[in-house]
Write an enzyme that holds these catalytic residues in place. Structure first.
Site, mmCIF file in Angstrom:
data_model
loop_
_atom_site.group_PDB
_atom_site.id
_atom_site.type_symbol
_atom_site.label_atom_id
_atom_site.label_comp_id
_atom_site.label_asym_id
_atom_site.label_seq_id
_atom_site.Cartn_x
_atom_site.Cartn_y
_atom_site.Cartn_z
ATOM 1 N N ASP A 92 9.749 7.927 8.511
ATOM 2 C CA ASP A 92 8.303 8.040 8.525
ATOM 3 C C ASP A 92 7.934 9.032 9.633
ATOM 4 O OD1 ASP A 92 5.653 7.409 7.899
ATOM 5 O OD2 ASP A 92 5.561 5.959 9.528
ATOM 6 N N ASP B 93 7.251 2.181 10.480
ATOM 7 C CA ASP B 93 6.537 1.228 11.322
ATOM 8 C C ASP B 93 5.381 0.541 10.621
ATOM 9 O OD1 ASP B 93 4.888 3.385 11.093
ATOM 10 O OD2 ASP B 93 4.561 3.685 13.234
ATOM 11 N N ASP C 204 5.842 0.897 4.744
ATOM 12 C CA ASP C 204 7.269 1.228 4.819
ATOM 13 C C ASP C 204 8.170 0.047 4.468
ATOM 14 O OD1 ASP C 204 6.750 3.843 5.802
ATOM 15 O OD2 ASP C 204 6.437 3.028 7.798
#
Length: 907
Positions: free
Chosen positions: A337, A640, A644
């Site tokens: 990410d 985070d 995700d």
């Protein structure tokens, strides 16, 4: 209650962002605030506004699943065999290993249920609603479609809401989209194919109100919300077995079948050729089985992994599933990410344009350290740049708190970044705000697209400072401040190009301007600012890459690991960050809309080639992880946000950020980074590769010992000879000497080139290439040493017990010297570093020697294991056999290194 008109349940599938607020109200049949009776009826129809808690297994069922492992079956068979031989201590030791492994799995079970529970906690506990009888504050669980909800700063959005009124409303949607900036909201209708982050008229459950206020109608609750959809996706996502568990399971099955078949064949052959009585032959075959099964291997695997977990803890990483530490060593792709992982999730002014000069701003996030530079040299702050810094600090409502180790902000992140920029441009924020108090202000509004403040300096100077969207500010300006601080006519075309250049780099652009006003002015009016402003300059803001992430990505590339960035942010921003990070193929950005048009086969091909993905949803991230896994890659996923969590669970290694990460992401992951540092992942890969290398060394150490024992027993049985080592003595060697020595290999430090080799293939076998050769070769050396000791003792003393005692001591001596050789499989062992070893190696060798002396000379051991005291010349024979093994292996390593170099993937 039956007379109440309820909306259809399938209305939750509507594309609400394409409907005007009035149309949305018609669809949910709530053209006005609901009555208590209507709300109660809808609550019965739709159910509470909460996510269902995951089903959890009973304690016994969870415990039973831990025994569905072939390694456990092998260990239990070893317990039964050792118990049948009457060796209860060893049976107890092996059983302890079974209990430990079972309990570790039992404790780690239920990760998906924890992740679902964590997502449930994202829902707001309370909500402000307007009902028919007025405004109420109710539990969020009691919200229903059609309710009218009010939003204020600091609120967590309690359900999916179609907004109908907004006043400077901004929502933090990073948990769903990964977008680092707070998103401006408005009631406007957007296109049907708009990505989640572009649906300006929607407020999604679980997101946070950053600034402003809003009002809207609830259109989706509970599992129908976006966060509820992710919850369902997470529940349907299965975790993969780690490569190590797959290999160990396959290895245990094959080895066990070989042992069983060999045992039966040898028993039949012994009946025909050896002439031994049935009972004696049967016990000999049982002894062979004990010799062949490396019962200590699972214990060594557990200890090696546990040491890796402890090492990772020292690097601020919590490993939630032990086998994952080894999987890190096989990682070939890291999908990361962007926001909060590769970047700091802190806005920062990185570029400023003042007059005709473009300036770079150094530093990290909200930290005050940094300079304003041009061509890497600090610039002198005076005139126009000083005025620009003053405007950035005064036309600002954010507050910075530096009392904590990590700076904390109150207010809009972009305004906080502007204050930090002002400090770097040598403006004293605290003193300056006191010297230039605010008399009036015009708050930022999505209609006017600017903020203005009226300040005075106690010396008769009154100035209006303005910041906002650059196109809007330019329309209000007639002049600009030159580099020297003089007011000159505005060159609109040049500034338009500067704005385009900054935007093309993925920067969020703001303009700063001023307007001197008459002394004593005390009120601001929007119409008075429509013209006559002086442009001070532009600033470009970005959520900056972590410096340690840039270095870590470089290390990954050197180790043959591809790094891919998957973000919900805009394509331009993603591309700009990718270039700063040094990602491969950073000029090619694939968006979620493009991913939707690809088949699974097309996606597998593109997923390998493209390294930057933007505007992605949780489904996109999950598809990308599965596509990369289909190409035989071991995939690590970092993240985070709640968005995700499904991909974190599906990946071979899910890595969550512990500080800024959501609880859902942490629970779905197998590794949690306590410092949110991407660089820790590289350290984890190094540790994983070290763990796997040490496991290979342990296998290369244990299997030749088992092989030498087994072949010597097979030879004796088939030739009708006396057994050179008894079954009880084999257990002694296996559980006391060999396993204790092998455990020292778990503490071996990383080899110098561990991060210079490409990742090993997922399907790579534990036993292949050189390792197979080494096991066979050393097994034959051990066989030779055992029989040489036996025949030498029989020739000189003619006593079976003495000969067996010498054979055992010779085997242990060969193992001790082989330990020094196996520590360096591909390099010379007879070096100062090799001879000195490590404190653990030397201490363990001393302990084994002490135990072996007790085994040989202590009367209790002599009575238990049928051993005899050996004269000095026999001990010298055992020592010489060990030295001979080390020298032969040193020669073999030298020859092999010149004729058949070991490839990295066959180690």
């Amino acid at each position: 209650m039956s007379s109440i008109d309820l909306p259809q349940k399938d209305s939750s599938e509507l594309r609400w962002h394409t409907l005007a607020a009035a149309q949305a109200r018609e669809k949910v049949k709530a053209t006005s605030p609901l009555s208590l009776e209507e709300a109660s009826a809808r609550l019965v129809e739709y159910g509470p506004n909460r996510l269902p808690e995951g089903r959890t297994s009973g304690t016994l069922a969870r415990l039973g699943r831990q025994f569905r492992n072939f390694l456990i079956y092998v260990l239990l068979a070893a317990v039964a065999i050792t118990a049948a031989l009457g060796h209860w201590v060893d049976a107890g030791v092996i059983m302890a290993v079974v209990v430990i492994q079972t309990m570790v799995g039992f404790i780690q079970e239920g990760k998906a249920e924890q992740a679902l529970a964590a997502i449930s906690h994202m829902l707001a506990p309370m909500a402000r609603v307007i009902r028919e009888d007025g405004q109420h504050k109710i539990e969020a669980a009691n919200l229903v479609p059609g309710d009218t909800v009010l939003l204020e700063p600091g609120d967590r959005v309690p359900a999916d809401i179609r907004l109908e009124k907004c006043h400077n409303l901004k929502l933090e949607e990073a948990i769903l989209t990964g977008e680092s900036e707070a998103v401006e909201k408005s009631p406007e209708v957007v296109a049907d194919d708009a990505a989640l982050g572009d649906q300006a008229g929607m407020a999604f459950s679980g997101t946070m109100v950053s600034t402003g206020t809003g009002r809207g109608v609830v259109v989706r609750t509970g599992t129908a919300t976006e966060i509820g959809r992710i919850s369902g996706l997470l529940a349907r996502t299965s975790s993969l077995k780690t490569p190590l568990l797959e290999q160990m399971d396959r290895f245990a099955r094959i080895l066990s079948m070989i042992v069983i078949i060999a045992g039966v064949a040898i028993f039949v052959g012994g009946l025909v050729f050896s002439g031994l009585p049935f009972r004696e032959l049967f016990m000999a075959v049982v002894g062979l089985t004990v010799a062949a099964i490396p019962e200590g291997l699972p214990a060594i695997m557990t200890i090696t992994l546990a040491i890796g977990v402890r090492q990772m803890a020292r690097r601020h990483a919590v490993v939630r599933r032990m086998p994952v530490i080894e999987s890190l060593g096989a990682v070939s792709v890291i999908c990361s990410d962007k926001t909060g992982t590769l970047t700091r999730n802190e806005m920062m002014v990185t570029t400023a344009v003042q007059g005709r000069q473009r300036l770079e701003v150094t530093g990290e996030g909200y930290e005050l350290d940094g300079l304003v530079c041009q061509q890497n040299r600090p610039v002198e702050v005076s005139g126009a740049l000083a005025e620009m810094a003053r405007a950035a600090a005064l036309c600002n409502d954010a507050h910075l708190d530096f009392r904590q180790p990590q700076p904390r902000i109150q207010g809009d992140p972009m305004e906080a970044a502007l204050k930090v920029f002002a400090h770097k441009a040598e403006f004293d924020i605290e003193t300056g705000i006191g010297d230039w108090p605010r008399k009036d202000e015009i708050p930022f509004d999505t209609q006017t697209r600017f903020m203005a403040t009226l300040n005075h300096d106690h010396h008769g100077h009154d100035v209006v400072y303005v910041k906002g969207a650059p196109e809007r500010i330019l329309d209000m300006c007639e002049a600009e401040l030159s580099d020297k601080g003089d007011s000159v006519p505005l060159e609109r075309a040049r500034w338009d190009q500067a704005i385009a250049d900054l935007a093309s780099e993925g920067l969020r652009v703001l303009a700063l301007a001023r307007k001197p006003v008459a002394r004593g002015s005390s009120e601001l009016v929007v119409e008075d600012l429509a013209s006559g402003l002086e442009l001070l300059g532009l600033v470009g803001l970005l959520d900056p890459p972590r410096q340690e992430a840039i270095r870590a990505i470089s290390d990954c590339h050197a180790a043959g690991i591809r790094v891919k960035m998957i973000t919900g942010d805009h394509a331009l921003t993603a591309g700009a960050i990718a270039r700063k990070l040094g990602l491969n193929n950073s000029d090619r950005v694939l968006t979620g809309k493009e991913l939707d048009g690809l088949s699974d086969e097309e996606l597998r091909k593109l997923a390998t080639d493209v390294d930057v993905f933007a505007r992605t949803s949780p489904e996109h991230k999950l598809r990308l992880v599965e596509a990369l896994q289909a190409e035989h890659g071991v995939v690590a996923m970092t993240g985070d946000g709640v968005n995700d969590a499904p991909a974190l669970k599906r990946a071979d290694v899910g890595i969550a950020m512990g500080v800024k990460g959501s609880e859902a992401a942490r629970q779905a992951s197998s590794v949690v980074l306590l410092d949110d540092n991407f660089a820790s992942i590289v350290a984890a890969v190094r540790e994983g590769r070290t763990v796997y290398a040490n496991l290979k060394k342990a296998i290369a150490f244990i299997l030749p010992m088992n092989g030498g024992e087994s072949i010597s027993l097979i030879t004796a049985l088939l030739l009708g000879l006396a057994l050179p080592i008894s079954a009880l003595q084999i257990l002694w060697v296996n559980m006391i000497s060999s396993i204790v020595l092998a455990m020292t290999l778990a503490f071996e430090p990383p080899e110098p080139d561990v991060m210079k080799n490409p990742p090993r293939p997922r399907e790579a076998s534990l036993l292949q290439g050189f390792l197979v050769w080494r096991v066979l070769f050393v097994s034959l050396l051990f066989l030779t040493g055992i029989f040489a000791a036996w025949y030498w003792a029989m020739h000189h003393h003619g006593d079976d017990a003495t000969a067996r005692t010498l054979a055992v001591n010779t085997l242990v001596a060969m193992e001790v010297f082989y330990l020094f050789a196996v520590r360096y499989l591909d390099t010379a062992s007879i070096t100062l570093r090799g001879v000195l070893g490590t404190p653990i190696v030397l201490g363990t060798v001393a302990a084994v020697i002490g135990l072996q002396l007790l085994f040989t000379y202590l009367p209790w051991f002599q009575g238990t294991f049928d051993t005899r005291a050996l004269p000095l010349e026999m001990l010298a024979f055992a020592f010489s056999a060990g030295v001979t093994v080390l020298v032969i292996l040193e020669i073999e390593t030298w020859v092999r290194g010149r004729l058949w170099p070991v490839r990295a993937d066959s180690r």
